[in-house]
Design a protein around this motif. Structure first.
Motif, PDB file in Angstrom:
ATOM      1  N   LEU A 194       3.512  20.173 -49.042  1.00 34.62           N
ATOM      2  CA  LEU A 194       3.881  19.988 -47.639  1.00 34.62           C
ATOM      3  C   LEU A 194       3.104  18.815 -47.047  1.00 34.62           C
ATOM      4  O   LEU A 194       1.877  18.763 -47.100  1.00 34.62           O
ATOM      5  N   MET A 195       3.830  17.872 -46.449  1.00 39.23           N
ATOM      6  CA  MET A 195       3.209  16.684 -45.863  1.00 39.23           C
ATOM      7  C   MET A 195       3.996  16.260 -44.626  1.00 39.23           C
ATOM      8  O   MET A 195       5.015  16.875 -44.277  1.00 39.23           O
ATOM      9  N   GLY A 196       3.510  15.244 -43.934  1.00 37.90           N
ATOM     10  CA  GLY A 196       4.239  14.705 -42.795  1.00 37.90           C
ATOM     11  C   GLY A 196       4.266  15.613 -41.587  1.00 37.90           C
ATOM     12  O   GLY A 196       3.338  16.387 -41.329  1.00 37.90           O
ATOM     13  N   ASP A 197       5.370  15.544 -40.830  1.00 37.87           N
ATOM     14  CA  ASP A 197       5.495  16.309 -39.583  1.00 37.87           C
ATOM     15  C   ASP A 197       5.492  17.812 -39.831  1.00 37.87           C
ATOM     16  O   ASP A 197       4.961  18.578 -39.011  1.00 37.87           O
ATOM     17  N   ASP A 198       6.075  18.240 -40.949  1.00 43.71           N
ATOM     18  CA  ASP A 198       6.077  19.674 -41.254  1.00 43.71           C
ATOM     19  C   ASP A 198       4.655  20.183 -41.458  1.00 43.71           C
ATOM     20  O   ASP A 198       4.301  21.281 -41.000  1.00 43.71           O
ATOM     21  N   LEU A 199       3.834  19.390 -42.125  1.00 39.61           N
ATOM     22  CA  LEU A 199       2.434  19.769 -42.309  1.00 39.61           C
ATOM     23  C   LEU A 199       1.724  19.833 -40.964  1.00 39.61           C
ATOM     24  O   LEU A 199       0.945  20.769 -40.708  1.00 39.61           O
ATOM     25  N   HIS A 203      -5.134  25.781 -50.761  1.00 37.50           N
ATOM     26  CA  HIS A 203      -5.616  25.731 -52.146  1.00 37.50           C
ATOM     27  C   HIS A 203      -4.504  25.296 -53.097  1.00 37.50           C
ATOM     28  O   HIS A 203      -4.656  25.379 -54.314  1.00 37.50           O
ATOM     29  N   GLU A 204      -3.375  24.840 -52.554  1.00 38.83           N
ATOM     30  CA  GLU A 204      -2.201  24.534 -53.369  1.00 38.83           C
ATOM     31  C   GLU A 204      -1.944  23.032 -53.547  1.00 38.83           C
ATOM     32  O   GLU A 204      -0.872  22.645 -54.004  1.00 38.83           O
ATOM     33  N   CYS A 205      -2.884  22.187 -53.177  1.00 40.61           N
ATOM     34  CA  CYS A 205      -2.675  20.741 -53.335  1.00 40.61           C
ATOM     35  C   CYS A 205      -2.661  20.373 -54.809  1.00 40.61           C
ATOM     36  O   CYS A 205      -3.570  20.738 -55.545  1.00 40.61           O
ATOM     37  N   GLU A 218      -1.687  14.282 -51.267  1.00 35.95           N
ATOM     38  CA  GLU A 218      -1.410  15.478 -50.467  1.00 35.95           C
ATOM     39  C   GLU A 218      -2.699  16.061 -49.897  1.00 35.95           C
ATOM     40  O   GLU A 218      -2.786  16.376 -48.704  1.00 35.95           O
ATOM     41  N   ALA A 219      -3.715  16.197 -50.744  1.00 37.01           N
ATOM     42  CA  ALA A 219      -4.983  16.767 -50.293  1.00 37.01           C
ATOM     43  C   ALA A 219      -5.643  15.887 -49.242  1.00 37.01           C
ATOM     44  O   ALA A 219      -6.208  16.385 -48.263  1.00 37.01           O
ATOM     45  N   LEU A 220      -5.559  14.566 -49.426  1.00 35.89           N
ATOM     46  CA  LEU A 220      -6.168  13.655 -48.463  1.00 35.89           C
ATOM     47  C   LEU A 220      -5.516  13.787 -47.098  1.00 35.89           C
ATOM     48  O   LEU A 220      -6.214  13.818 -46.067  1.00 35.89           O
ATOM     49  N   GLU A 221      -4.198  13.867 -47.064  1.00 36.34           N
ATOM     50  CA  GLU A 221      -3.527  14.017 -45.771  1.00 36.34           C
ATOM     51  C   GLU A 221      -3.941  15.320 -45.098  1.00 36.34           C
ATOM     52  O   GLU A 221      -4.186  15.355 -43.884  1.00 36.34           O
ATOM     53  N   LYS A 222      -4.052  16.379 -45.863  1.00 36.09           N
ATOM     54  CA  LYS A 222      -4.450  17.664 -45.288  1.00 36.09           C
ATOM     55  C   LYS A 222      -5.881  17.607 -44.758  1.00 36.09           C
ATOM     56  O   LYS A 222      -6.176  18.141 -43.676  1.00 36.09           O
ATOM     57  N   LEU A 223      -6.756  16.950 -45.477  1.00 39.15           N
ATOM     58  CA  LEU A 223      -8.129  16.775 -45.002  1.00 39.15           C
ATOM     59  C   LEU A 223      -8.169  15.941 -43.724  1.00 39.15           C
ATOM     60  O   LEU A 223      -8.868  16.282 -42.761  1.00 39.15           O
TER      61      LEU A 223
END
Length: 540
Positions: free
Chosen positions: A178-183, A195-197, A202-207
């Motif tokens: 999951l990334m972008g606007d949905d994230l 824990h699913e990156c 993906e992990a960097l965007e979440k961080l």
């Protein structure tokens, strides 16, 4: 009690010769003091996300092994047993865990069942979530796997999230890819971890958007190599976890292994230990010590800061592991289960079709995600059958809570050349899942599971082996050494029959996990996890 050694002060990033004084269950003094010890004293390791059930052990038996690797606490999601036995299952885990020193920190399972596209043994609704979160033994709301429900404002999902906020308890995430606007919307709902990156990006965007990212290295899903490069810069917002750890792997190591691998890559030891020992305690507000005056006396003595071989483990000031000997004893408990299906016939696994093309699940080594392939079908008397030469094998998911016709599909990369393997550990509803070279072998394996009311098995032309799992059909009532030994025998049998997967049974258990793309099989049919809808086996 007084203990001397090289004390590792993670908060202040220093190591010094010193002495720790413990009174009752807390540290009352830490003093710099010369001594002859070559060993290092560090806070105990915390697994920041694990399903204890995946070890096939009750919490008390899991603890006996985990402490040998320096683990003093876990953040434990009991949704496996909850999907089978509901609130009774959650309470079973809590009460069994209380009988031993290791600090299990259980959460309220947010997705039972995980989706409406499968049959589970229980339902935990928003009212149940409110009740659970009111229990001081419940520390958080567990992984919100229904990320479409969050994004599209599902009323029941939002109620569960609201109760977590009302009780001021953290909310765990589960949003692979999951990334972008949905994230952004997912995070804005109050979800704090993932824990699913499975990629660095993906992990960097979440961080960057404020989430805590867990580096997972379990028996099936292995994301350490993809994510560890983020730790040096983001160590304050990352943790280590195993998610799912089979008993044979647990015997070999736990969070200590991740620390050793990270340090071997040249990452600063204080940053590594912050992720392994500190961040989960702070994030979940755990009653776990961090090697400071006034803290609970939860710490370990290790040989060095390279391999992290544990010499001693202390929890609440008590020595629970000492130089090769686990000092936790087995405890008694009553089993619970939910298994209500009848034996199957070979004809139940036939697929009448004239289709020349079929959709095939491609299992991937070290990943929970799968690919969707289109392959040529192989038929015999109008029945779709396994194609051993091309490694396209028939698989089934059988509802174990009531009698229904088995769901059928095909899968690649298990590479069996004979027989079948089966398990009643099938995330997350834990129906029976099996793969085999023939309908007869599949039926034999499925019925072996049914006769034992749960287990993991392998059947060939000449022999059959099963590890019975009488607790919820997913947990053994034996000790860790026995379970690990029998599991290793069955694992070896599956590999003798042709499987080249590192952990064929762990991989098998995730082939029914619908919330992980791309193609999976539930007891109700073949499921497209990307579009979140059922799809057809036949390609027209």
């Amino acid at each position: 009690m007084r203990l001397q050694g090289n004390i590792v002060d993670i908060h202040n990033k220093r190591i010094f010769k010193g002495e720790i004084t413990v009174e009752n269950d807390k540290i009352i003094a830490i003093e710099e003091k010369e001594n002859d010890s070559e060993y290092f004293i560090i806070p105990g390791f915390v697994d920041a996300h694990i399903h204890i059930e995946s070890s096939m052990l009750v919490p008390s038996e899991f603890a006996k092994i985990a402490i040998t690797h320096g683990t003093v606490a876990t953040v434990s999601d009991p949704h496996e047993i909850a999907n089978v036995c509901g609130l009774e299952g959650v309470n079973f885990m809590i009460e069994n865990g209380k009988k031993v020193p290791l600090k299990f920190n259980f959460g309220a399972p947010s997705c039972v069942p995980a989706t409406t596209f499968e049959s589970a043994g229980a339902t935990i609704d928003s009212n149940d979530i409110n009740e659970l979160l009111g229990n001081p033994d419940i520390k958080y709301l567990t992984e919100m796997m229904n990320y479409p429900g969050v994004i599209f404002d599902d009323d029941e999902v939002l109620k569960k999230l609201s109760w977590a906020k009302a009780h001021n308890k953290p909310i765990d995430g589960h949003a692979p890819g999951l990334m972008g606007d949905d994230l952004t919307k997912y995070i804005s709902a109050g979800i704090t971890t993932d824990h699913e990156c499975f990629t660095h990006e993906e992990a960097l965007e979440k961080l960057q958007k404020g989430m805590k990212v867990l580096i997972r290295e379990g028996s099936a899903a292995k994301n350490f190599e993809a994510l560890i490069g983020l730790l040096p810069e983001h160590y304050e917002n990352m943790m280590f976890c195993s998610d799912d750890k089979h008993p044979d792997d647990l015997m070999l190591g736990h969070i200590n292994e991740l620390c050793a691998r990270a340090v071997a890559k040249g990452i600063d030891v204080f940053k590594v230990l912050q992720a392994a020992c500190i961040n989960a305690v702070d994030h979940y507000n755990l009653d776990v010590g961090q090697l400071r005056v006034g803290d609970f006396a939860d710490f370990i003595v290790v040989e060095d800061l390279a391999n992290f071989k544990t010499i001693q483990t202390y929890i609440n000031g008590d020595l629970v592991y000492d130089e090769g000997v686990s000092l936790i004893n087995s405890v008694s408990f009553k089993s619970i289960n939910n298994f209500n299906c009848e034996l199957k016939q070979v004809s139940d696994f036939k697929i009448e079709s004239l289709s020349e093309k079929i959709r095939v699940i491609e299992a991937l080594e070290g990943q929970l995600i799968t690919n969707e392939l289109v392959a040529n079908s192989k038929t015999e008397n109008g029945n779709l059958i396994s194609n051993i030469d091309d490694d396209i094998l028939k698989m089934t998911v059988v509802n174990r809570y009531q009698n229904q016709k088995p769901a059928l599909a095909f899968i690649k990369n298990f590479e069996l050349k004979e027989g079948a393997i089966a398990s009643s550990v099938g995330h997350d509803s834990h129906n029976i899942i099996a793969i085999g070279v023939s309908d007869e072998a599949i039926c034999k394996a499925v019925n072996l599971i049914i006769k034992n009311k749960g287990g993991v098995c392998a059947v060939s032309n000449s022999e059959e082996k099963i590890l019975p799992l009488p607790i919820g059909g997913i947990i053994s009532d034996k000790n860790g050494e026995e379970v690990a030994e029998l599991y290793q025998e069955i694992d070896a049998m599956a590999k003798k029959m042709g499987s080249k997967l590192h952990a064929p049974y762990m991989t098998l258990s995730f082939m029914a996990l619908l919330v992980i793309p791309s193609l999976k099989l539930s007891d109700k049919g073949l499921f497209n996890g990307t579009g979140f809808k059922f799809t057809s086996l036949e390609v027209i």
